[in-house]
Design an enzyme around this catalytic site. Structure first.
Site, PDB file in Angstrom:
ATOM      1  CD  GLU A 264      17.258 -95.790   7.234  1.00  0.00           C
ATOM      2  OE1 GLU A 264      17.157 -96.469   8.274  1.00  0.00           O
ATOM      3  OE2 GLU A 264      18.341 -95.654   6.613  1.00  0.00           O
ATOM      4  CG  HIS A 267      16.999-100.596   9.173  1.00  0.00           C
ATOM      5  ND1 HIS A 267      17.763-101.693   9.480  1.00  0.00           N
ATOM      6  CD2 HIS A 267      17.783 -99.821   8.366  1.00  0.00           C
ATOM      7  CE1 HIS A 267      18.964-101.582   8.894  1.00  0.00           C
ATOM      8  NE2 HIS A 267      18.998-100.455   8.204  1.00  0.00           N
TER       9      HIS A 267
END
Ligand code: CO
Length: 494
Positions: A264, A267
């Site tokens: 994450e 991202h």
């Protein structure tokens, strides 16, 4: 209106839509992180109200007219305006082909499909999801017909998530990859044994402090981001300086929290690196889901599971978990974070076997969309492909055809973006390593800024200037291939 007036109207309207998008993201984030269960009904209505407003803004005929006129005049526009108008026109043209009744039907089926699946999966109840899944594939086929396509109805679905990608490109690529992997997997899996697992109990609060430290080292800026806890890790953007990531904590499994966080963070680093002055317009947005996933998997696998990263990681582990880590060395840690073994569940798959899960789903989606496979025959076809590509056969639905929520919530054509992310990422890393000969030493020393700088320079700063295929060509000078990825796996594991 003249071009200047149209542009002013366009950017004002884009700003309104960006505000609505951010508000909706915040509602969704809160729903998964903090919201008490009884607030669900009212929250669903609030979210629907906001997305309705956004829908009205984009389908407003005045807005459509302005975009059409600007598109006609695109030669007189600046580079930035050209990118924005090109991409907005693309979204608008698709939206205009979908009747409102169809959009409502699809949204309803997706919501019902998701809740039916969430309830049926723990009970292993395939019969409960079969009718709604049939409806979702029918609707997906209709969507393809409404939107239109050149060669294959699947292209119209793939294009939602990976603009410009077609089955004619992705299918041969992923089949070639799958066939090479089929031969490599047994040899590689033989190198790992059951003992190659990181054992021990890891206190949750301590895990949280540990993964926060790792995310910060990688470049996640906590002045414009947060890390919270959810059952399923995700990343969402709530504004140009507000990026939220989540992870999960299991006391017997430190790697789950760690690699969820790194993924994450990847991202978020992409979103943090997009040009803020263009926030809310395509010039300031990510290229596609495939490119987004290339960034998360870049940090998770290409960086986070490398020998040099393990040299850095072992130091941090000794600092936070001296008892559990004991005398474990960097090389032993490498084996523990890389354990390769064919398994049934996609989200738990290692980086070697992962793409087999994707090719299986793509082949099934293709057959379902052209009507070559009936939903009632899907579980058997699923199990046969698992046997063919991974040598294992699911014995229930839960860990077979019902493991992922994507299809049940309307996401048909989504899966290939994961494999594309792996291929894009490997091509980028090959180039980054050539450009930055110092890279292994820097990563080993916990210095990630040079690599992040490379990604900012070569990927992030462009926003949607290029489509995925063009971006890859722009960075590497090559067409998209599986070569870099296969070479990477061979060098790493064989
Ligand atoms: Co991801």
């Amino acid at each position: 209106m003249n071009t200047q007036e149209n542009l002013r109207f366009y950017y004002d309207r884009m700003k309104e839509m960006y505000h609505l998008q951010c508000i909706e993201a915040l509602l969704g984030w809160d729903q998964q992180v903090y919201m008490p269960p009884q607030a669900a009904q009212a929250r669903a209505e609030q979210s629907e109200y906001i997305s309705c407003l956004a829908h009205q803004k984009i389908t407003d005929p005045e807005f459509g007219r302005a975009v059409d006129e600007l598109y006609e005049a695109h030669e007189s526009l600046s580079d930035v305006d050209q990118v924005n108008i090109r991409e907005t026109k693309r979204v608008l043209d698709i939206a205009r082909k979908l009747p409102e009744a169809f959009v409502a039907e699809m949204a309803k089926a997706s919501a019902l499909g998701y809740s039916t699946w969430a309830e049926a999966r723990p009970k292993d109840d395939w019969k409960a999801v079969e009718p709604i899944l049939e409806q979702i594939f029918d609707l997906s086929r209709r969507r393809a017909d409404l939107v239109g396509y050149q060669d294959h109805p699947y292209d119209a679905l793939l294009d939602i998530y990976e603009p410009g990608m077609t089955l004619a490109v992705v299918k041969p690529l992923l089949l070639d990859l799958a066939n090479q992997l089929k031969e490599m997997i047994p040899t590689i899996a033989d190198r790992f044994s059951a003992e190659d697992r990181l054992q021990g109990r890891f206190d949750k609060d301590h895990q949280q402090r540990f993964v926060t430290r790792i995310a910060r080292d990688l470049g996640f800026d906590f002045q414009q981001g947060r890390l919270d806890t959810t059952a399923h890790p995700f990343m969402t953007s709530i504004g140009p300086n507000d990026f939220r990531i989540t992870t999960r904590y299991h006391e017997d499994n430190l790697l789950s929290a760690l690699y969820g966080t790194i993924h994450e963070t990847g991202h978020a680093l992409y979103e943090m690196g997009l040009p803020k002055e263009h926030a809310g317009t395509p010039r300031g947005e990510s290229v596609s889901l495939g490119i987004h996933e290339s960034q998360s998997r870049f940090w998770e696998n290409l960086v986070g599971r490398s020998h040099e990263f393990c040299a850095y990681l072992i130091g941090a582990l000794r600092e936070f978990f001296p008892q559990q880590i004991g005398s474990l060395g960097a090389e032993e840690l490498w084996k523990r974070v890389n354990h390769v073994e064919p398994s049934l569940i996609r989200v738990e798959a290692d980086e070697v076997t992962y793409n087999q899960h994707i090719v299986i789903r793509m082949l099934l989606e293709e057959r379902l969309i052209i009507g070559d496979l009936k939903v009632s025959d899907l579980p058997g076809a699923w199990n046969d492909l698992y046997e063919e590509y991974l040598g294992i056969r699911p014995t229930d639905y839960r860990d077979g055809v019902m493991q992922d929520m994507h299809w049940y919530s309307g996401g048909v054509g989504y899966f290939p973006t994961y494999a594309l992310g792996n291929l894009y990422g490997a091509m980028m890393m090959q180039k980054a390593r050539a450009d930055l000969p110092e890279l292994p030493r820097r990563i080993g020393g916990g210095e990630f800024a040079p690599l992040l700088g490379w990604l900012r320079e070569n990927v992030h700063r462009y926003g949607m200037t290029f489509r995925a295929a063009d971006l890859i060509r722009h960075i590497t000078g090559r067409e998209l291939t599986d070569k870099a990825f296969v070479e990477y796996l061979r060098a790493k594991f064989m």
